[in-house]
Design an enzyme around this catalytic site. Sequence first.
Site, PDB file in Angstrom:
ATOM      1  N   LYS A  54       0.840  -1.208   0.000  1.00  0.00           N
ATOM      2  CA  LYS A  54       0.000   0.000   0.000  1.00  0.00           C
ATOM      3  C   LYS A  54       0.870   1.250   0.000  1.00  0.00           C
ATOM      4  CE  LYS A  54      -3.823  -2.196   2.376  1.00  0.00           C
ATOM      5  NZ  LYS A  54      -4.357  -2.649   3.660  1.00  0.00           N
ATOM      6  N   GLN A  98      -4.874  -1.380   9.634  1.00  0.00           N
ATOM      7  CA  GLN A  98      -4.849  -2.730   9.059  1.00  0.00           C
ATOM      8  C   GLN A  98      -5.477  -3.746  10.016  1.00  0.00           C
ATOM      9  OE1 GLN A  98      -3.801  -3.462   5.947  1.00  0.00           O
ATOM     10  NE2 GLN A  98      -4.141  -5.647   6.202  1.00  0.00           N
ATOM     11  N   ASP A 121     -11.469   2.866   4.293  1.00  0.00           N
ATOM     12  CA  ASP A 121     -11.902   1.465   4.292  1.00  0.00           C
ATOM     13  C   ASP A 121     -13.425   1.352   4.235  1.00  0.00           C
ATOM     14  OD1 ASP A 121     -10.058  -0.645   4.325  1.00  0.00           O
ATOM     15  OD2 ASP A 121      -9.436  -0.177   6.381  1.00  0.00           O
TER      16      ASP A 121
HETATM   17  N1  GUN Z   1      -7.203  -6.710   6.186  1.00  0.00           N
HETATM   18  C1  GUN Z   1      -7.616  -7.469   5.137  1.00  0.00           C
HETATM   19  N2  GUN Z   1      -8.334  -6.734   4.275  1.00  0.00           N
HETATM   20  C2  GUN Z   1      -8.394  -5.480   4.793  1.00  0.00           C
HETATM   21  C3  GUN Z   1      -8.986  -4.274   4.350  1.00  0.00           C
HETATM   22  O1  GUN Z   1      -9.636  -4.197   3.299  1.00  0.00           O
HETATM   23  N3  GUN Z   1      -8.800  -3.204   5.161  1.00  0.00           N
HETATM   24  C4  GUN Z   1      -8.100  -3.272   6.322  1.00  0.00           C
HETATM   25  N4  GUN Z   1      -8.001  -2.169   7.060  1.00  0.00           N
HETATM   26  N5  GUN Z   1      -7.545  -4.374   6.765  1.00  0.00           N
HETATM   27  C5  GUN Z   1      -7.678  -5.478   5.993  1.00  0.00           C
END
Ligand code: GUN
Length: 297
Positions: A54, A98, A121
Amino acid sequence: MSAKIIDGKAFAATVREKVGAHVARLKEEHGITPGLAVVLVGEDPASQVYVRSKGKMTVEVGMASFEHKLDVNTSESDLLALIAQLNADPKVHGILVQLPLPSHLDSDLVMNSIDPAKDVDGFHISNVGLLGTGQKSMVPCTPLGCLMMLRDHHGSLSGMNAVVIGRSNIVGKPMANLLLGDSCTVTIAHSRTRDLPGVVRQADIVVAAVGRPEMVVGDWIKPGATVIDVGINRIDKPEGGTRLVGDAHFDSCAAVAGAITPVPGGVGPMTIACLLANTITACCRANGLAEPEGLTA
Ligand code: GUN
């Protein structure tokens, strides 16, 4: 094999290109650099890989990336204090914490402490409610990526039968709401659904998001249907080593479907591209500017 392969990797690259063009315009015309903050608590290996990826892509499209790596034993109050600081920081337009979080931290409380306007998110309860009532919201990245690929392939989704397999808050439920918003007839199926193969056979669109390797097989698929495979599962190869597979059995489904996303190279790359798209959207909204077209639901 008859199905068209929906190339998520290539499509994600076009989304990132659009995002990059908007970033350049925001910088040149408004002196604004969109910024994304990513918070990682602990050292879960898969999460570390995602967070690194990311950060790299955020910088590649010209945005500012702020990474906060916290010790696995970080207290809830320390994490909430960091989020409060990011909420107040004008250089930060998007915040992502995350998941999964270590078990001593309350994920719902943490998600709901993020400013909904910076919640890239789309997990804050306000955004969940806005999406559920068809109002403008921040939309979770994976379902947004699936929707973009479906719209690109089909044009209009109106009137199609969609079956979403999986009822998670991250994928299944928001995916169903998005498909409903595009006028599909939507069924959410799950582990307790009776006659799951029969239910899936009714679908023009199947979104597989159960987390069970290769569970959906070709015999379940209506000829010509579109299969969107959200699963990422690592399984052992008979000859040793491992390989990644989806929640759909690719070869048997591809023999019957009209179109299918591969694993890897399907939904996965779209998730990060949509995170960047959401950050641009959040930045434009925060500054009262027009939102980029084609990057939101
Ligand atoms: N962990 C797995 N997928 C995601 C996501 O889409 N967002 C976040 N914040 N954590 C994750």
